[in-house]
Write an enzyme that holds these catalytic residues in place. Structure first.
Site, short mmCIF file in Angstrom:
data_model
loop_
_atom_site.label_atom_id
_atom_site.label_comp_id
_atom_site.label_asym_id
_atom_site.label_seq_id
_atom_site.Cartn_x
_atom_site.Cartn_y
_atom_site.Cartn_z
N SER A 189 38.33 112.18 27.91
CA SER A 189 39.40 113.15 28.16
C SER A 189 38.82 114.44 28.75
O SER A 189 38.18 114.38 29.80
CB SER A 189 40.15 113.38 26.84
OG SER A 189 41.36 114.01 27.08
N ASP A 343 49.16 106.67 29.89
CA ASP A 343 48.40 107.92 29.79
C ASP A 343 48.71 108.78 31.01
O ASP A 343 48.60 108.31 32.14
CB ASP A 343 46.90 107.55 29.74
CG ASP A 343 45.99 108.76 29.60
OD1 ASP A 343 46.50 109.89 29.55
OD2 ASP A 343 44.77 108.56 29.54
N HIS A 373 46.53 107.22 25.57
CA HIS A 373 45.41 108.16 25.68
C HIS A 373 44.72 108.30 24.32
O HIS A 373 45.38 108.30 23.29
CB HIS A 373 45.93 109.52 26.15
CG HIS A 373 44.85 110.51 26.41
ND1 HIS A 373 44.16 110.51 27.60
CD2 HIS A 373 44.33 111.50 25.66
CE1 HIS A 373 43.25 111.47 27.56
NE2 HIS A 373 43.33 112.09 26.38
#
Ligand code: NAG
Length: 403
Positions: A189, A343, A373
């Site tokens: 991320s 996501d 995610h």
């Protein structure tokens, strides 16, 4: 009806309201996902309320999860774990106990959390690094970089860069008994964003002689130009990262002034002098056909010109690694990209894969169908999902074969 049963009724309605969110159908653990989603949304609502009441910054409340997940640096029979510093930046260091005298591999790991949240000591990150160290017999350096809202770009980048640069010195590698040919950087991320940025910047750094063998970008955030990509549209309300939270993260990375977030929401903020960057995130060109579905490409609309002066870092490649010319991509190491179907950041990753392949960088792309995610964090405790465990195992197995 007694007071108790009334309370119970109200509580059940509230819980049902929170818990119910139509989620992807092809997910095997639908009910579990709904609970995780409800938990995250509740925390988000609490953060919003506390902020409106002037009690705490939104991210301060959100940090509760990071604190709740705190795991002390505990060594076990296989790995020695210590909290230490490298180049004045705190790191959590994992050193395997097996074969102490042989040369080892190393993984520099950067945690996610939107540049605002997360930490090396969160049990899910602690486990991920511990397992990596143990199964690869590798040294793992997990970086505790400074976070927003207290610190803004480029502090986060500079912290992780400082550690990476320090560690890649021959004398330091030798001290840790690490093979200079087998060092990788990895992040998820916002950590994937930082890993990609660090890997790019290292290419032009004359002081760094040792090259990274691999970069691993786990559902990374890579661009600040188009917040209306098909993945943003399709996954607007997905757990654990709805579009609104992602935009807030981007905004907080640069400033606590919420006018930036409001500008991003309109998707009309890129000043005309930056419109040459549109081509780098032109999803009509860079997205594989099957992800376009029925979306029709429209180029982002240029916005007010003073934006560029107010937030000069917003289009800096150290913040948005997708926004560079092909020449800056050539020479990048073997790249492993993981994307998730549900996501908002999916298309950032997919477009980076296309652009890297076009210039001849070797890329391995793993797309997790049905995944949300943060899948690799769903590896333990109340967040545990079978899919999370499988994703973690695949990631470590891949590293074991390729690093
Ligand atoms: C985006 O790509 C499409 C198709 O390749 C092209 O027609 C269009 O002009 C491009 N737009 C921008 C802003 O780069």
């Amino acid at each position: 009806m007694g007071k108790k049963s009334l309370c119970l009724l109200i509580a059940s309605v509230l819980i049902a309201y929170y818990v119910y969110n139509p989620l992807p159908e092809n997910n095997e653990e639908g009910w579990k996902l709904m609970l995780i989603d409800a938990g995250f949304r509740t925390l988000g609502h609490m953060a919003g309320i506390a902020e409106k009441l002037g009690l705490a910054h939104y991210m301060e409340t959100m940090m509760m999860l990071t604190y709740l997940e705190y795991a002390a640096p505990v060594s076990d029979e296989k790995v020695t774990v210590t909290d230490t510093k490298m180049n004045d930046v705190p790191v959590r260091l994992y050193v395997p106990k097996e074969k102490p005298d042989s040369l080892k591999r190393a993984v520099i790991f950067i945690h996610g959390g939107g540049w605002c949240l997360g930490g090396t000591a969160m049990s899910s990150y602690d486990l991920l690094s511990r397992w990596t160290s143990e199964r690869l017999n590798a040294v793992v350096i997990s970086i505790e970089y400074r976070l927003a809202p207290k610190y803004h770009f480029p502090v986060q980048f500079e912290d992780v860069y400082a550690v990476t640069k320090y560690f890649l010195q021959r004398s330091v590698l030798e001290e840790h008994k690490v093979d200079p040919e087998r060092v990788c950087i990895s992040g998820d991320s916002a950590g994937g964003n930082l890993a990609a940025a660090v890997t790019q910047q290292l290419l032009d750094d004359p002081d760094v002689k040792v090259k990274l063998k691999i970069q691993v970008l786990i559902y990374p955030a890579l661009q600040t130009i188009d917040m209306n990509l098909p993945s943003y549209q399709d996954n607007k309300n997905m757990p654990i990262l709805p579009k609104s939270l992602m935009l807030r993260f981007w905004s907080e990375y640069f400033t606590t002034d919420l006018s930036l977030m409001e500008a991003i929401e309109t998707n009309q903020y890129v000043p005309p002098e930056f419109s040459h960057l549109f081509k780098f995130v032109n999803w009509s060109e860079w997205l594989p056909e099957r992800f376009k579905r029925d979306h029709v490409y429209t180029s982002p609309v240029p916005g007010k010109s003073k934006f560029g002066q107010k937030y000069p870092g917003f289009f800096d490649p150290r913040a948005a690694p997708l926004l560079v010319d092909d020449v800056k991509l050539r020479g990048l190491p073997l790249t492993y990209v993981i994307t998730c179907q549900h996501d908002v950041l999916r298309d950032d990753g997919l477009m980076y894969v296309s652009r890297l392949r076009k210039v001849g960088v070797p890329v391995i792309h793993e797309h997790l169908e049905g995944a949300i995610h943060g899948m690799l964090l769903m590896n333990s405790g109340p967040l545990f999902l079978n899919g999370g465990q499988i994703a973690v195992n695949n990631y470590i197995e891949w590293l074991n074969k390729n690093l």
